[in-house]
Design an enzyme around this catalytic site. Structure first.
Site, short mmCIF file in Angstrom:
data_model
loop_
_atom_site.label_atom_id
_atom_site.label_comp_id
_atom_site.label_asym_id
_atom_site.label_seq_id
_atom_site.Cartn_x
_atom_site.Cartn_y
_atom_site.Cartn_z
N CYS A 13 0.85 -1.18 0.00
CA CYS A 13 0.00 0.00 0.00
C CYS A 13 0.88 1.23 0.00
CB CYS A 13 -0.91 -0.06 1.22
SG CYS A 13 -1.33 1.49 1.95
N CYS A 16 0.38 3.84 2.73
CA CYS A 16 0.99 3.54 4.02
C CYS A 16 2.49 3.83 3.94
CB CYS A 16 0.81 2.09 4.39
SG CYS A 16 -0.82 1.49 4.03
N ASP A 400 28.72 23.76 -23.62
CA ASP A 400 30.10 24.17 -23.52
C ASP A 400 30.74 23.75 -24.85
OD1 ASP A 400 32.46 24.97 -22.27
OD2 ASP A 400 32.93 22.92 -21.68
N ASP A 602 31.48 19.41 -19.74
CA ASP A 602 32.29 18.23 -19.45
C ASP A 602 32.66 18.13 -17.97
OD1 ASP A 602 34.06 20.27 -19.27
OD2 ASP A 602 35.32 19.65 -20.96
N ASP A 606 33.41 23.68 -15.09
CA ASP A 606 32.04 24.13 -15.35
C ASP A 606 31.11 23.97 -14.15
OD1 ASP A 606 32.59 24.66 -17.99
OD2 ASP A 606 32.03 22.65 -18.66
P1 ADP Z 1 35.62 26.05 -23.03
O1 ADP Z 1 34.60 27.04 -22.60
O2 ADP Z 1 35.73 25.99 -24.53
O3 ADP Z 1 35.47 24.71 -22.40
P2 ADP Z 1 37.59 26.82 -21.06
O4 ADP Z 1 36.75 27.76 -20.25
O5 ADP Z 1 37.89 25.51 -20.47
O6 ADP Z 1 37.03 26.66 -22.54
O7 ADP Z 1 38.96 27.56 -21.40
C1 ADP Z 1 38.93 28.81 -22.06
C2 ADP Z 1 40.25 29.15 -22.67
O8 ADP Z 1 41.23 29.29 -21.65
C3 ADP Z 1 40.80 28.08 -23.59
O9 ADP Z 1 40.33 28.23 -24.91
C4 ADP Z 1 42.29 28.32 -23.50
O10 ADP Z 1 42.67 29.35 -24.40
C5 ADP Z 1 42.49 28.82 -22.09
N1 ADP Z 1 42.91 27.73 -21.20
C6 ADP Z 1 42.15 27.09 -20.28
N2 ADP Z 1 42.88 26.16 -19.64
C7 ADP Z 1 44.10 26.18 -20.18
C8 ADP Z 1 45.31 25.45 -19.96
N3 ADP Z 1 45.39 24.46 -19.05
N4 ADP Z 1 46.40 25.76 -20.70
C9 ADP Z 1 46.32 26.73 -21.61
N5 ADP Z 1 45.22 27.44 -21.88
C10 ADP Z 1 44.13 27.19 -21.18
MG MG Z 2 35.45 23.50 -20.65
#
Ligand code: ADP
Ligand code: MG
Length: 715
Positions: A13, A16, A400, A602, A606
């Site tokens: 039930c 319940c 993303d 991913d 994020d």
């Molecule tokens: P997305 O939004 O495409 O997932 P991210 O926010 O992860 O991209 O990263 C944005 C930008 O920052 C990348 O395109 C790169 O130019 C730079 N970036 C992020 N992490 C790294 C890293 N570990 N080494 C070099 N560049 C990076």
């Molecule tokens: Mg990213």
């Protein structure tokens, strides 16, 4: 906080179940409790600092207040038994009742007394469990208990001489319940079978021999052997051997993947071609398969708005129907005279028979649970019925870019040194800077010049000290700032270098992602990385548009790269050069404008936006803790089509749940309306009660078998 689980055997039930849940929650020191009707389970969590674990007796007492026949068991005890003998007895009882009843109805020439005796016997045989329960509930002052109401209805029928009616109501009520239990039990098994992908034993390798052990007792660092055809019990890395593995239980994807020495292998996948020795990296309770099962099992605790509505509805429905019954019996005689009393009494009894909202209370949660079970068999983990239902309201899907719309497996297409540095030196400096990052860009740079990409180190964003002369800081959405041998290095976006006052000429409108590198205050060159849009992205965006959903892309990458991807995919909108906080802002703004937003990412950097969206979907990073933690729906397979599967399963679940609600309420209201005018009978009422419940349960089971048709469905 500790969690305890009990199996409530014979819980039939759902009303319940809700009451038991409330009662357990009310106990001092118990923070959370829920009764999962579709799985006959009671789970509660308590705070050890304030409360001891409740004794079994205490639990039994609470449960029996509402459901006296339920047998409370520990999950272990429940597993080791089966109840086939009691099922045979039950079948025999109902069959005998049916034969006696049929004999009384069909054999015309019998003396009246014999017919009556047959009916009485059939009534008692089929009805005694109901009668016993009715009195127990009465004793606990549960006036609106279905057994009690059924008892009153049949006694009333006997009182006005409707003997066959009384027997039929009792008999078919019990037969209906029996089939309902059978159907519910069957779907429970189906869901369990779908999800039980936990191996019972692990072959521990010790001194060249193997010993079988329960996976719970294997420690991190132990070596286990998995033979072809067996399921991997714990997460680990391959120490010896190579094999193809089938990860379909985790991802829904049946194409095998090949793994070699040094690669990680997840529990729950099946080894196909060759035996492997695995170094265990996670304990049983932390292994992927356990975490997935827990997640799906806990999912039903988060109820959907529809389920909450039904719970509320059920609370009012029974008292109202009983009140109506009382009015129909009591009022008309004063208006039309007492000679019609038994006709009105009969009409009132019809109401009593349909006073249980059972069809809804059973079939609706079952429908949602089947939807969650179905999704998990397609590699989509939905963390709650509320999220499954929310999928239907989404009008905007935000993606993303890197790793979601694109493969995120970037390849270096150009190394452009500057200021006297040579290409090899630039690349090796970049590798040192990126050595602790988990970002797709870092993985690409680190794997340059190697055949097998290295496994990424676990990483939680900012890294802190590795040793005193090395320091790494991951600036989300911008890149990396590292201190090596006393010098500061930068690798990342144009913006990153500009904010550090580095003087350089960025590449004009790049079509690929460019990582700029600086040593101290000196610009030493750039590395260009090429990414590819996933093949299925085109069809998925198309399908989403057909479903009238707005598609938006957010990325931290340069405008030129972003616009190329957005145009190729015909996205409705895109925003580039964003920091994680900007992504969160944009999603928030969309929500403020009245949109229902799903964010698909991913899980790497994020987390805020995954949590901020109406629904957060993470994909691609199989079994990653961060992704599972931050999102509402986890897509285990790196394939965008899974999003369509999720929408499709949600739509089908909603369709069937709605059918059940309309059907169950519709039939009951119709029979009640006819009943007032004397146009329905108790026979019809008993069909509206158990027949409808049974049909609704069978209908809900269809959700479990539903096959999503990703590219051709309409919501
Ligand atoms: P997305 O939004 O495409 O997932 P991210 O926010 O992860 O991209 O990263 C944005 C930008 O920052 C990348 O395109 C790169 O130019 C730079 N970036 C992020 N992490 C790294 C890293 N570990 N080494 C070099 N560049 C990076
Ligand atoms: Mg990213």
């Amino acid at each position: 906080m500790s969690k305890v689980t009990y199996v409530l055997e014979g819980l039939g039930c759902a009303n319940c179940a809700a009451k038991i849940e409330t009662a357990v929650k009310a106990v001092e020191g118990i923070d959370e409790a829920y009764v999962d009707f579709s799985k006959s389970k009671l789970v509660y969590a308590y705070d050890e600092t304030r409360q001891q674990q409740l004794s079994m007796d205490a639990i039994v007492k609470i449960v029996h207040t509402y459901e006296p026949d339920v047998i409370v068991k520990t999950p272990e005890a429940a597993k080791s038994e089966n109840s086939s003998s009691s099922e045979t007895r039950e079948r025999l009882r109902l069959l005998t009742g049916l034969i006696l009843f049929a004999a009384a109805m069909v054999l015309k020439g019998l003396p009246e007394l014999v017919t009556l005796a047959l009916l009485l016997f059939a009534y008692l045989l089929s009805g005694y469990p109901v009668i016993i329960k009715a009195f127990k509930h009465l004793f606990n002052k549960q006036w609106f208990d279905e057994n009690f109401l059924m008892f009153i209805a049949t006694i009333g029928a006997i009182g006005i001489g409707e003997y066959p009616e009384a027997v039929a109501v009792m008999l078919f009520y019990e037969i209906g319940e029996y089939f309902q239990d059978l159907a519910v039990g069957k779907s429970r098994h189906a869901i369990e079978a779908l999800m039980d992908i936990r191996p019972e034993i692990a072959h521990l390798v010790a001194n060249g021999e193997t010993v079988d052990k329960s996976p719970e007792f294997i420690a991190v660092g132990d070596v286990i052997r998995v033979k072809p055809g067996e399921r991997v019990p714990l997460d680990g890395t391959i120490l010896k051997g190579e094999t193809d593995v089938d990860t379909s239980a985790l991802t829904g994807e049946s194409k095998p993947i090949s793994l070699a020495i040094g690669e990680s292998i997840l529990s729950g996948s099946v080894v196909i071609t060759g035996a492997v020795d695995i170094t265990v990296t996670k304990r049983y309770e932390d292994s992927t398969v356990t975490k997935i099962l827990e997640l799906v099992e806990d999912a039903t605790a988060q109820k959907s708005p529809t389920e909450n509505f039904i719970t509320k509805f059920a609370r009012y429905y029974t008292p109202i129907v009983v009140l109506l019954a009382a009015m129909i019996i009591a009022i008309p005689p004063f208006i039309y005279g007492f000679d019609q009393f038994s006709a009105w009494l009969y009409r009132g009894l019809i109401f009593l028979v349909i006073s249980c909202p059972c069809a809804l209370v059973i079939s609706i949660p079952l429908g949602f649970f089947s939807g969650i079970g179905n999704a998990s068999s397609h590699g989509i983990l939905i963390k709650g019925s509320n999220y499954l239902e929310a999928l239907n309201t989404i009008d905007t899907v935000v993606f993303d870019k890197t790793g979601t719309l694109t493969h995120g497996k970037l390849a270096i297409s150009a190394v452009t040194p500057a200021d006297g540095t040579d290409a090899d030196a630039l690349l090796s400096i970049a590798k040192r800077i990126e050595s602790h990052s988990n970002h797709p860009i870092a993985k690409a740079i680190l794997s340059a010049g190697k055949t097998v990409p290295p496994r990424p180190q676990p990483n939680t964003g900012n890294i802190g000290f590795v040793d005193l002369s090395e320091r790494y800081e991951e600036l989300s959405g911008m890149g990396i700032k590292a201190t090596l041998d006393g010098k500061t290095y930068l690798a990342g976006t144009e913006k990153l270098l500009k904010t550090h006052q580095i003087d350089f000429t960025p590449i004009a409108s790049p079509v690929n992602t460019v990582v700029y590198v600086a040593e101290g205050s000196r610009y030493i060159g750039s590395i260009t990385l090429e990414d590819q849009v996933k093949d299925e992205a085109f069809a998925v965006i198309d399908a989403l548009k057909k479903l009238q959903k707005q598609t938006v892309m957010l990325t931290g990458d340069q405008i030129a790269v972003a616009s190329a991807v957005a145009n190729a995919l015909h996205l409705d909108d895109y925003h580039a050069e964003l920091m994680p906080a900007d992504k969160y802002e944009i999603v928030n703004r969309l929500i403020a404008e009245g949109h229902q937003v799903a964010f698909v990412g991913d899980g790497i950097n994020d987390a805020p936006v995954l949590a901020g969206a109406t629904l957060g979907l993470s994909m691609g990073d199989l079994g990653s803790d961060a992704a599972i933690e931050a999102s509402d729906i986890v897509i285990m397979k790196d394939q965008l089509t899974s999003i369509l599967d999720a929408f499709n399963i949600a739509a089908q679940t909603k369709k069937i749940v709605t059918q059940n609600i309309v059907f169950a309420i519709g039939i009951k209201v119709a029979i009640m309306a006819l009943g007032v005018f004397g146009l329905s009978s108790m026979w019809m009422a008993i069909f509206a009660d158990v027949g409808v419940a049974l049909l609704a349960v069978l209908n809900a089971m269809r959700v479990l078998r539903f096959k999503p048709d990703r590219l051709n469905f309409t919501a």
